[in-house]
Each structure stands twice: as structure tokens, then as C-alpha cells.
Design a protein around this motif. Structure first.
Motif, PDB file in Angstrom:
ATOM      1  N   VAL A  98       0.860  -1.184   0.000  1.00 18.31           N
ATOM      2  CA  VAL A  98       0.000   0.000   0.000  1.00 18.31           C
ATOM      3  C   VAL A  98       0.898   1.236   0.000  1.00 18.31           C
ATOM      4  CG1 VAL A  98      -1.961  -1.099   1.156  1.00 18.31           C
ATOM      5  CG2 VAL A  98      -0.142  -0.066   2.523  1.00 18.31           C
ATOM      6  N   PRO A  99       0.391   2.389  -0.448  1.00 18.35           N
ATOM      7  CA  PRO A  99       1.216   3.605  -0.489  1.00 18.35           C
ATOM      8  C   PRO A  99       1.638   4.063   0.906  1.00 18.35           C
ATOM      9  CG  PRO A  99      -0.805   3.878  -1.781  1.00 18.35           C
ATOM     10  CD  PRO A  99      -0.957   2.620  -0.998  1.00 18.35           C
ATOM     11  N   ILE A 100       2.853   4.586   0.992  1.00 22.41           N
ATOM     12  CA  ILE A 100       3.364   5.139   2.245  1.00 22.41           C
ATOM     13  C   ILE A 100       3.880   6.552   1.986  1.00 22.41           C
ATOM     14  CG2 ILE A 100       4.935   4.845   4.202  1.00 22.41           C
ATOM     15  CD1 ILE A 100       5.320   1.936   3.309  1.00 22.41           C
ATOM     16  N   ILE A 101       3.389   7.506   2.758  1.00 23.00           N
ATOM     17  CA  ILE A 101       3.906   8.878   2.731  1.00 23.00           C
ATOM     18  C   ILE A 101       4.463   9.176   4.116  1.00 23.00           C
ATOM     19  CG2 ILE A 101       3.322  11.340   2.583  1.00 23.00           C
ATOM     20  CD1 ILE A 101       1.250  10.639   0.486  1.00 23.00           C
ATOM     21  N   SER A 102       5.674   9.694   4.164  1.00 18.33           N
ATOM     22  CA  SER A 102       6.302  10.063   5.435  1.00 18.33           C
ATOM     23  C   SER A 102       6.547  11.558   5.478  1.00 18.33           C
ATOM     24  CB  SER A 102       7.629   9.313   5.620  1.00 18.33           C
ATOM     25  OG  SER A 102       7.421   7.917   5.715  1.00 18.33           O
ATOM     26  N   MET A 103       6.396  12.123   6.662  1.00 18.09           N
ATOM     27  CA  MET A 103       6.675  13.542   6.865  1.00 18.09           C
ATOM     28  C   MET A 103       7.664  13.699   8.010  1.00 18.09           C
ATOM     29  SD  MET A 103       3.140  15.678   6.382  1.00 18.09           S
ATOM     30  CE  MET A 103       2.326  14.981   7.796  1.00 18.09           C
ATOM     31  N   ILE A 104       8.741  14.425   7.770  1.00 21.22           N
ATOM     32  CA  ILE A 104       9.672  14.787   8.843  1.00 21.22           C
ATOM     33  C   ILE A 104       9.381  16.230   9.189  1.00 21.22           C
ATOM     34  CG2 ILE A 104      12.080  14.992   9.537  1.00 21.22           C
ATOM     35  CD1 ILE A 104      12.768  12.855   7.499  1.00 21.22           C
ATOM     36  N   ILE A 105       8.897  16.450  10.415  1.00 21.36           N
ATOM     37  CA  ILE A 105       8.395  17.776  10.762  1.00 21.36           C
ATOM     38  C   ILE A 105       9.374  18.584  11.619  1.00 21.36           C
ATOM     39  CG2 ILE A 105       5.995  17.042  10.563  1.00 21.36           C
ATOM     40  CD1 ILE A 105       5.927  16.953  13.667  1.00 21.36           C
ATOM     41  N   SER A 106      10.320  17.918  12.256  1.00 16.90           N
ATOM     42  CA  SER A 106      11.310  18.625  13.087  1.00 16.90           C
ATOM     43  C   SER A 106      12.637  17.885  12.999  1.00 16.90           C
ATOM     44  CB  SER A 106      10.832  18.746  14.536  1.00 16.90           C
ATOM     45  OG  SER A 106       9.695  19.585  14.620  1.00 16.90           O
ATOM     46  N   GLU A 107      12.949  17.111  14.032  1.00 23.74           N
ATOM     47  CA  GLU A 107      14.182  16.330  14.023  1.00 23.74           C
ATOM     48  C   GLU A 107      13.914  14.905  13.550  1.00 23.74           C
ATOM     49  OE1 GLU A 107      17.134  17.462  17.441  1.00 23.74           O
ATOM     50  OE2 GLU A 107      15.146  17.264  18.311  1.00 23.74           O
ATOM     51  N   GLY A 108      14.903  14.344  12.850  1.00 23.66           N
ATOM     52  CA  GLY A 108      14.818  12.949  12.442  1.00 23.66           C
ATOM     53  C   GLY A 108      16.208  12.350  12.427  1.00 23.66           C
ATOM     54  N   TYR A 109      16.575  11.666  13.503  1.00 29.42           N
ATOM     55  CA  TYR A 109      17.934  11.134  13.620  1.00 29.42           C
ATOM     56  C   TYR A 109      17.940   9.613  13.649  1.00 29.42           C
ATOM     57  CZ  TYR A 109      19.117  15.866  15.289  1.00 29.42           C
ATOM     58  OH  TYR A 109      19.286  17.214  15.416  1.00 29.42           O
ATOM     59  N   SER A 110      18.973   9.042  13.063  1.00 29.24           N
ATOM     60  CA  SER A 110      19.368   7.651  13.240  1.00 29.24           C
ATOM     61  C   SER A 110      18.255   6.664  12.872  1.00 29.24           C
ATOM     62  CB  SER A 110      19.823   7.462  14.695  1.00 29.24           C
ATOM     63  OG  SER A 110      20.479   6.237  14.859  1.00 29.24           O
ATOM     64  N   GLY A 111      18.369   5.437  13.414  1.00 34.69           N
ATOM     65  CA  GLY A 111      17.407   4.388  13.097  1.00 34.69           C
ATOM     66  C   GLY A 111      16.011   4.691  13.569  1.00 34.69           C
ATOM     67  N   GLY A 112      15.875   5.513  14.602  1.00 33.71           N
ATOM     68  CA  GLY A 112      14.555   5.882  15.086  1.00 33.71           C
ATOM     69  C   GLY A 112      13.736   6.599  14.030  1.00 33.71           C
ATOM     70  N   ALA A 113      14.399   7.435  13.217  1.00 36.08           N
ATOM     71  CA  ALA A 113      13.716   8.140  12.128  1.00 36.08           C
ATOM     72  C   ALA A 113      13.633   7.276  10.876  1.00 36.08           C
ATOM     73  CB  ALA A 113      14.445   9.443  11.820  1.00 36.08           C
ATOM     74  N   LEU A 114      14.735   6.606  10.557  1.00 41.46           N
ATOM     75  CA  LEU A 114      14.782   5.794   9.339  1.00 41.46           C
ATOM     76  C   LEU A 114      13.737   4.687   9.357  1.00 41.46           C
ATOM     77  CD1 LEU A 114      16.367   5.322   6.684  1.00 41.46           C
ATOM     78  CD2 LEU A 114      17.812   3.734   7.966  1.00 41.46           C
ATOM     79  N   SER A 115      13.500   4.115  10.531  1.00 41.79           N
ATOM     80  CA  SER A 115      12.600   2.965  10.646  1.00 41.79           C
ATOM     81  C   SER A 115      11.154   3.292  10.313  1.00 41.79           C
ATOM     82  CB  SER A 115      12.665   2.393  12.058  1.00 41.79           C
ATOM     83  OG  SER A 115      12.290   3.379  12.997  1.00 41.79           O
ATOM     84  N   LEU A 116      10.782   4.575  10.281  1.00 36.57           N
ATOM     85  CA  LEU A 116       9.420   4.964   9.917  1.00 36.57           C
ATOM     86  C   LEU A 116       9.375   5.829   8.657  1.00 36.57           C
ATOM     87  CD1 LEU A 116       7.802   5.821  13.387  1.00 36.57           C
ATOM     88  CD2 LEU A 116       7.771   3.661  12.151  1.00 36.57           C
ATOM     89  N   SER A 117      10.498   5.935   7.947  1.00 38.69           N
ATOM     90  CA  SER A 117      10.540   6.829   6.780  1.00 38.69           C
ATOM     91  C   SER A 117      10.875   6.113   5.474  1.00 38.69           C
ATOM     92  CB  SER A 117      11.549   7.956   7.019  1.00 38.69           C
ATOM     93  OG  SER A 117      12.846   7.438   7.236  1.00 38.69           O
ATOM     94  N   LEU A 118      10.803   4.793   5.463  1.00 36.64           N
ATOM     95  CA  LEU A 118      11.021   4.035   4.228  1.00 36.64           C
ATOM     96  C   LEU A 118       9.720   4.081   3.437  1.00 36.64           C
ATOM     97  CD1 LEU A 118      13.096   2.385   2.684  1.00 36.64           C
ATOM     98  CD2 LEU A 118      12.270   0.360   3.866  1.00 36.64           C
ATOM     99  N   CYS A 119       9.614   5.015   2.521  1.00 39.03           N
ATOM    100  CA  CYS A 119       8.304   5.361   1.968  1.00 39.03           C
ATOM    101  C   CYS A 119       8.356   5.566   0.454  1.00 39.03           C
ATOM    102  CB  CYS A 119       7.798   6.641   2.641  1.00 39.03           C
ATOM    103  SG  CYS A 119       8.926   8.048   2.411  1.00 39.03           S
ATOM    104  N   ASP A 120       7.168   5.790  -0.108  1.00 37.79           N
ATOM    105  CA  ASP A 120       7.063   6.106  -1.524  1.00 37.79           C
ATOM    106  C   ASP A 120       7.250   7.593  -1.787  1.00 37.79           C
ATOM    107  OD1 ASP A 120       6.140   3.412  -2.483  1.00 37.79           O
ATOM    108  OD2 ASP A 120       4.494   3.851  -1.112  1.00 37.79           O
ATOM    109  N   TYR A 121       6.961   8.407  -0.787  1.00 34.96           N
ATOM    110  CA  TYR A 121       7.014   9.863  -0.964  1.00 34.96           C
ATOM    111  C   TYR A 121       7.369  10.494   0.373  1.00 34.96           C
ATOM    112  CZ  TYR A 121       5.681  14.349  -3.084  1.00 34.96           C
ATOM    113  OH  TYR A 121       5.693  15.632  -3.605  1.00 34.96           O
ATOM    114  N   LEU A 122       8.496  11.211   0.404  1.00 36.42           N
ATOM    115  CA  LEU A 122       8.974  11.841   1.642  1.00 36.42           C
ATOM    116  C   LEU A 122       8.790  13.351   1.576  1.00 36.42           C
ATOM    117  CD1 LEU A 122      10.406  11.664   4.397  1.00 36.42           C
ATOM    118  CD2 LEU A 122      12.578  11.837   3.182  1.00 36.42           C
ATOM    119  N   ILE A 123       8.090  13.885   2.562  1.00 36.99           N
ATOM    120  CA  ILE A 123       7.864  15.323   2.690  1.00 36.99           C
ATOM    121  C   ILE A 123       8.654  15.823   3.888  1.00 36.99           C
ATOM    122  CG2 ILE A 123       6.146  17.136   3.110  1.00 36.99           C
ATOM    123  CD1 ILE A 123       4.033  15.205   1.952  1.00 36.99           C
TER     124      ILE A 123
END
Length: 324
Positions: A171-196
């Protein structure tokens, strides 16, 4: 005058009997002559009154139902997940919430997700695929929880499981990074089709303090680290990692965020509708193409998560898939 000074002066004057609208105009003139550095972006990403994930959920989703727990026995308050609706579109969502007050931040461990949180996210991802709902993730984290307890409970394995699940999701995945995004904690939820990314958000392998402690043996060398890290939204767009940057204003009142929320609601809805035109096989094919481009430089070949998907891709004529 630095960006930090402008914000602090604004907050000091809030409690005084002055015309804030006039002061804001004065402040805008000051800002127009300032060149914003990576260190300024870092300050803006961490700014204490910056809207958090719950603000985005409340303003982008018209309805939402929160799901809690990993169904094994744990719950992570830094993860807000569930199902929601944008117009006529039902979606699943997973967001990392730091909290607003000091008490909330302590309760949410400052947005550092534990294994229970990642297991909750994986549960939502799998449920979204089962019911054919697109997935929205919102990221605001200094990194995954590094405590001994989290490591004992399989932190690294859950980060890997999250990445594996997202990589084969149909299914489609869109991820948004709104402030900080560091290390595996951010990467683990940002493997997506479209990154904003918001203009003042950052995406990096680790914090500038951590980078400084490793490279310079001095965690206080933040400014030097920010110059080397290349972690701004513009950097991510230049590297073709981020697909869209949402412009921001330098405004301590954050009144302009009403416009950002309105735009994002429409933008996310339209992007999901566009992505839903692809078949499930095309999703994995697209993911493989993207992954191959990035990983080929270090000699890693990317393959689907299971044999059935591999066979379907081969039948569809995908010649870039390899298995080892």
C-alpha cells in the motif's frame, strides 16, 4: 542578530504591554536580511513552541481512532497510531510525539521510541495492508531509545523488522519529517514512496552533538558538525532523498502553520490518490528501483522480502531484481 535571539526577544516581549503586530513587522524586516545557516535550522527544528505530531494529526485528519499497544504486553506513549480519514480516504497513521510540556516529554521519553513502539507501528502497517489503507508516518525524534532495557528487549531487531515490513508493504506510504529525524529511530518509519520535509526539519544519521563527540571528540562543537552533516531539507532534496519541501516562515507565533496544515491535508490526499493507481507488484518494483539506486554505490543488491513477490516481479518483466 541570530535567529535564536529573534525568538527569545519575541517571547520576552509577549508578557509586556507593547504592540506585538508592530513588533512582528520589525522582526520580519530583521529576518529578511539574515542568511539562515544549518545551525539556525537546527535551532528552529528544536524550537520549544514548534508544533508537534499531534498538531499535524489534529489538523490533517478529519477523524481519527487511536490504537495502543503492541499486543504482546507493552505500550509506548511516544507512538500515536491508528486509523483516520482525509475527505473520503481512510488511512492508517503512525506518528512519533515528543510532547509539549516537560511532563509530556518525560512521559514520551522525548520522542525516543522503544521496541514496544516499533512493534505497535509494525502492527499498524500490517493491518493497513490487510485492509488496503495507505499509510502516513510523521517523524519527530532524536533517535530510538538507547537504554539498556530497550536493547535487552530487542531494539535493533524491531528497527530492522520495521524497515523490512515497510519495504514490502503493498500500500502507499507517505512520510513527513516535521522537526528532528535522527538515526534508526527516524529511518525505521521513513522508508516510503514519498517523503515530505518541512523547510526547517532535519534528517541525519545522528545528532550534531553525537557527530561532534565522534569526529572532534567534543560534543560542544555543534556548529562545526552542522556544516559537515548535510542534514537540512534542501540537502535531502539535492540528494534526491526528499521529494517535497514545505516552505516555512521565521515566525515565533507559528500562526502561519494554519496554512501549512491546510496545504498538507490537500497535498497528502492528492498524493495518496496518485499512488493508489499503482498495483501492489508495481509498489515493490518501484521500491526496488529506488533502493537499487542508493545501495548500488556500496555494492549491495536489493531484493524483495519473499519469493512470491520475486516471482511476480519477474513475470512483470522486472530485470533489476536479484536474490542471494
Amino acid at each position: 542578530m541570530a535567529i535564536k535571539d529573534i525568538f527569545e526577544n519575541y517571547y520576552r516581549k509577549l508578557n509586556k504591554d507593547i504592540d506585538m503586530q508592530s513588533y512582528k513587522k520589525y522582526m520580519e524586516n530583521k529576518i529578511s536580511n539574515i542568511s539562515i545557516s544549518p545551525t539556525d535550522r537546527l535551532y528552529l527544528a528544536r524550537e520549544k513552541n514548534r508544533p508537534t505530531s499531534i498538531d499535524f494529526l489534529d489538523n490533517i485528519l478529519e477523524d481519527k481512532l487511536i490504537f495502543k499497544g503492541d499486543r504482546i504486553g507493552g505500550e509506548d506513549s511516544s507512538i500515536i497510531s491508528g486509523i483516520g480519514r482525509i475527505k473520503d480516504l481512510n488511512i492508517s497513521f503512525v506518528a512519533i510525539e515528543k510532547g509539549k510540556t516537560f511532563q509530556e516529554k518525560v512521559k514520551n521519553n522525548f520522542g525516543m521510541v522503544s521496541p514496544e513502539g516499533f512493534r505497535t507501528a509494525i502492527r499498524i502497517f500490517k493491518e493497513a495492508e490487510k485492509f488496503n489503507r495507505p499509510v502516513l508516518t510523521i517523524i519527530d525524534t532524536p533517535g530510538a531509545n538507547p537504554s539498556p532495557k530497550s536493547e535487552e528487549n530487542g531494539q535493533s531487531q524491531q528497527i530492522a523488522n520495521s524497515l523490512l515490513t515497510m519495504s514490502s508493504l503493498k500500500v502507499p506510504i507517505i512520510s513527513m519529517i516535521i522537526s528532528e529525524g535522527y538515526s534508526g529511530g527516524a529511518l525505521s518509519l521513513s522508508l516510503c514512496d514519498y517523503l515530505i520535509m518541512l523547510e526547517n526539519a532535519i534528517f541525519s544519521i545522528l545528532s550534531p552533538e553525537g557527530f561532534g563527540s565522534i569526529i572532534f571528540r567534543d560534543s560542544s562543537k555543534v556548529e562545526e558538525a552542522t556544516k559537515l552533516l548535510k542534514f537540512t531539507a534542501k540537502d535531502m532534496k539535492d540528494f534526491d532523498i526528499c521529494q517535497e519541501i514545505i516552505p516555512e516562515k521565521i515566525d515565533p507565533s507559528y500562526e502561519y502553520y494554519k496554512e501549512i496544515f491546510s496545504y498538507l491535508q490537500k497535498d497528502v490526499y492528492e498524493k495518496f490518490k496518485d499512488l493508489q493507481k499503482f498495483s501492489s507488484v508495481e509498489y515493490i518494483a518501484k521500491a526496488c528501483e529506488i533502493a537499487k539506486k542508493y545501495f548500488k554505490t556500496i555494492g549491495i543488491e536489493v531484493y524483495p522480502a519473499n519469493v512470491d513477490d520475486y516471482k511476480k516481479l519477474k513475470e512483470a518483466g522486472a530485470d533489476f531484481v536479484t536474490v542471494f
